[in-house]
Design a protein around this motif. Structure first.
Motif, mmCIF file in Angstrom:
data_model
loop_
_atom_site.group_PDB
_atom_site.id
_atom_site.type_symbol
_atom_site.label_atom_id
_atom_site.label_comp_id
_atom_site.label_asym_id
_atom_site.label_seq_id
_atom_site.Cartn_x
_atom_site.Cartn_y
_atom_site.Cartn_z
ATOM 1 N N UNK A 235 0.771 -1.375 -0.161
ATOM 2 C CA UNK A 235 0.063 0.135 -0.032
ATOM 3 C C UNK A 235 0.893 1.408 0.126
ATOM 4 N N UNK A 236 2.119 1.172 0.559
ATOM 5 C CA UNK A 236 3.058 2.294 0.518
ATOM 6 C C UNK A 236 3.353 2.603 -0.921
ATOM 7 N N UNK A 237 3.572 1.657 -1.706
ATOM 8 C CA UNK A 237 3.752 1.851 -3.233
ATOM 9 C C UNK A 237 2.610 2.485 -3.856
ATOM 10 N N UNK A 238 1.403 1.969 -3.568
ATOM 11 C CA UNK A 238 0.257 2.610 -3.992
ATOM 12 C C UNK A 238 0.162 4.233 -3.712
ATOM 13 N N UNK A 239 0.572 4.371 -2.699
ATOM 14 C CA UNK A 239 0.284 5.654 -2.075
ATOM 15 C C UNK A 239 1.284 6.643 -2.613
ATOM 16 N N UNK A 240 2.635 6.028 -2.913
ATOM 17 C CA UNK A 240 3.598 6.917 -3.546
ATOM 18 C C UNK A 240 3.237 7.563 -4.842
ATOM 19 N N UNK B 182 0.978 10.543 -4.243
ATOM 20 C CA UNK B 182 1.717 11.600 -3.575
ATOM 21 C C UNK B 182 2.679 12.203 -4.506
ATOM 22 N N UNK B 183 3.264 11.457 -5.353
ATOM 23 C CA UNK B 183 4.070 11.964 -6.600
ATOM 24 C C UNK B 183 3.369 12.705 -7.285
ATOM 25 N N UNK B 184 2.319 12.510 -7.840
ATOM 26 C CA UNK B 184 1.488 12.986 -8.780
ATOM 27 C C UNK B 184 1.150 14.386 -8.189
ATOM 28 N N UNK B 185 0.506 14.659 -7.038
ATOM 29 C CA UNK B 185 0.056 15.548 -6.358
ATOM 30 C C UNK B 185 1.136 16.689 -6.111
ATOM 31 N N UNK B 186 2.344 16.112 -5.519
ATOM 32 C CA UNK B 186 3.559 17.030 -5.414
ATOM 33 C C UNK B 186 3.991 17.677 -6.454
ATOM 34 N N UNK B 187 4.137 16.798 -7.498
ATOM 35 C CA UNK B 187 4.591 17.321 -8.907
ATOM 36 C C UNK B 187 3.666 18.443 -9.531
ATOM 37 N N UNK B 188 2.358 18.202 -9.189
ATOM 38 C CA UNK B 188 1.430 19.112 -9.816
ATOM 39 C C UNK B 188 1.313 20.572 -8.944
ATOM 40 N N UNK C 136 -1.227 5.715 9.582
ATOM 41 C CA UNK C 136 -2.398 5.145 8.933
ATOM 42 C C UNK C 136 -2.243 4.214 8.171
ATOM 43 N N UNK C 137 -3.266 2.956 8.249
ATOM 44 C CA UNK C 137 -2.986 1.802 7.470
ATOM 45 C C UNK C 137 -3.618 1.875 6.231
ATOM 46 N N UNK C 138 -4.553 2.799 5.827
ATOM 47 C CA UNK C 138 -5.111 2.768 4.461
ATOM 48 C C UNK C 138 -4.804 3.777 3.549
ATOM 49 N N UNK C 139 -4.815 3.489 2.396
ATOM 50 C CA UNK C 139 -4.334 4.422 1.355
ATOM 51 C C UNK C 139 -4.893 5.826 1.654
ATOM 52 N N UNK C 140 -4.175 6.959 1.569
ATOM 53 C CA UNK C 140 -5.228 8.218 1.997
ATOM 54 C C UNK C 140 -5.826 8.984 0.924
ATOM 55 N N UNK D 176 -6.935 14.782 1.589
ATOM 56 C CA UNK D 176 -6.157 14.886 2.403
ATOM 57 C C UNK D 176 -4.447 15.101 2.073
ATOM 58 N N UNK D 177 -4.215 14.278 1.074
ATOM 59 C CA UNK D 177 -3.001 14.316 0.430
ATOM 60 C C UNK D 177 -2.683 15.692 -0.099
ATOM 61 N N UNK D 178 -3.629 16.357 -0.679
ATOM 62 C CA UNK D 178 -3.441 17.852 -1.178
ATOM 63 C C UNK D 178 -3.586 18.665 -0.353
ATOM 64 N N UNK D 179 -4.189 18.529 0.985
ATOM 65 C CA UNK D 179 -4.013 19.322 2.036
ATOM 66 C C UNK D 179 -2.695 19.155 2.605
#
Length: 373
Positions: free
Chosen positions: A238-243, A246-252, A275-279, A283-286
């Motif tokens: 799930x860390x790989x999925x969340x990456x 986060x990568x897309x939002x930070x790049x943007x 947290x255990x679940x994908x964000x 919340x990622x954008x915040x």
């Protein structure tokens, strides 16, 4: 078959060399409260105002599973004397990564690191990563090139020839944590593959005592470290999925794809430490919107040429003798600190600085425009 191959109970048609056993107990992973305890501990460190505080706990958490990430930037921790850099090296990273990492010091060469790591996807610590002289600078440049190759999952391998005509290949997939008095000026290619963490000496004895108390019940407890490691392993997928999120939002938001890759890895690890679940994307954008991306990572232009030059000068180390013929090894920064103490340290520090073409006065540091060293 010999004693250094895998046991026969592994169902495979391949043979694998066995290595040291890495201690893991997946039956008792760290809870969200444990993750928050680690974050709270790392928040107590005396960070520079432009440092992202979440990089250290994220790097500690991600280290044991660094090989599963497609992008694994290193972390370079620098700080003046008394900033807690040695504590961070020996009590934070060393304890958290005990039994699953490599530890190197300043005199280690790139071939030595490469041959020691081989193809093991394990984190590595590099202490005293400082270009004390031209030879040390060249050695450090080679290490940085290795870190650059290790940071991205391309499938490429490092291939070297041998005396008997055969080739030896290496596939480095490690996260590197480097420690020094001051991080040197780096090329953009290296800057985009290294998260900078700067510590200051602006903390009291009382604050340090509180940090040690919390350290004793967290990273100085082997069971706590084992639980954190188990949480990382169980959340690897799930860390790989969340990456990716986060990568897309930070790049943007940062308008820089390099920063998305560079900090997306650590941001995902930081999230799953709590947290255990994908964000959710909201919340990622915040979270991303709260970060000072203009001052971070690849493409940063907050340090002018003269600031980088001064930083390089401060970390230069030299050997000198006092009046009793005792030999000392000190950086220019250390000599300036000694000069400020007054006599007799001032006279000794002044002589050592003069040998480098430097002269300290109440108005500042004077640098000669010509000098043999």
């Amino acid at each position: 078959w010999s004693s250094d191959v895998c046991s026969s109970d592994l169902e495979t048609r391949y043979c694998y060399r066995s290595g040291d056993v890495i201690p893991v107990d997946l039956s008792n992973p760290a809870t969200e409260a444990d993750g928050l305890a680690l974050i709270s501990l790392c928040d107590m460190l005396p960070y520079h105002e432009n440092t992202l505080k979440w990089i250290v706990p994220a790097a500690i958490f991600l280290g044991p599973i660094c090989g599963i990430m497609d992008y694994r930037p290193g972390v370079w921790i620098d700080g003046e004397k008394g900033s807690g850099k040695s504590t961070l090296y020996s009590e934070f990273f060393a304890n958290a990564w005990r039994g699953c990492s490599f530890m190197f010091t300043g005199g280690t060469s790139e071939p030595g690191i490469r041959q020691t790591i081989g193809s093991d996807a394990l984190p590595a610590q590099f202490d005293e990563a400082e270009p004390r002289n031209q030879r040390a600078a060249q050695r450090l440049d080679a290490v940085l090139e290795l870190i650059r190759q290790s940071s991205t999952e391309t499938g490429g391998r490092i291939v070297k020839g041998s005396a008997n005509g055969s080739t030896i290949s290496y596939e480095i997939r490690s996260i590197f944590a480097l420690f020094s008095i001051a991080a040197p000026a780096m090329e953009t290619a290296d800057e985009s593959r290294m998260a900078r963490v700067t510590l200051t000496a602006n903390h009291s004895k009382e604050q340090f005592a509180k940090l040690c108390e919390k350290l004793a019940v967290t990273l100085c407890d082997p069971k706590f470290c084992m639980r954190i490691r188990a949480r990382a392993i169980l959340n690897a997928a799930v860390i790989r999925e969340s990456y990716e999120l986060f990568r897309r939002v930070i790049s943007e938001v940062a308008k820089d794809s390099r920063k998305g890759q560079q900090f997306g890895t650590y941001a995902a690890a930081y999230w799953h430490l709590q947290f255990g679940n994908k964000p959710p994307e909201s919340l990622v954008r915040r979270f991303v919107a709260e970060q000072p991306w203009a001052n971070m990572g690849a493409g940063t232009e907050t340090e002018s040429d003269h600031q980088q030059c001064l930083q390089h000068l401060m970390q230069f180390k030299t050997q000198w003798q006092d009046q009793d013929a005792k030999r000392y090894d000190a950086s220019v920064y250390d000599l300036i600190q000694d000069w400020q103490l007054g006599p007799p340290e001032r006279e000794q520090a002044q002589r050592a600085l003069n040998l480098l073409g430097l002269h300290m006065t109440d108005s500042g540091l004077h640098v000669s425009n010509r000098h043999s060293r």
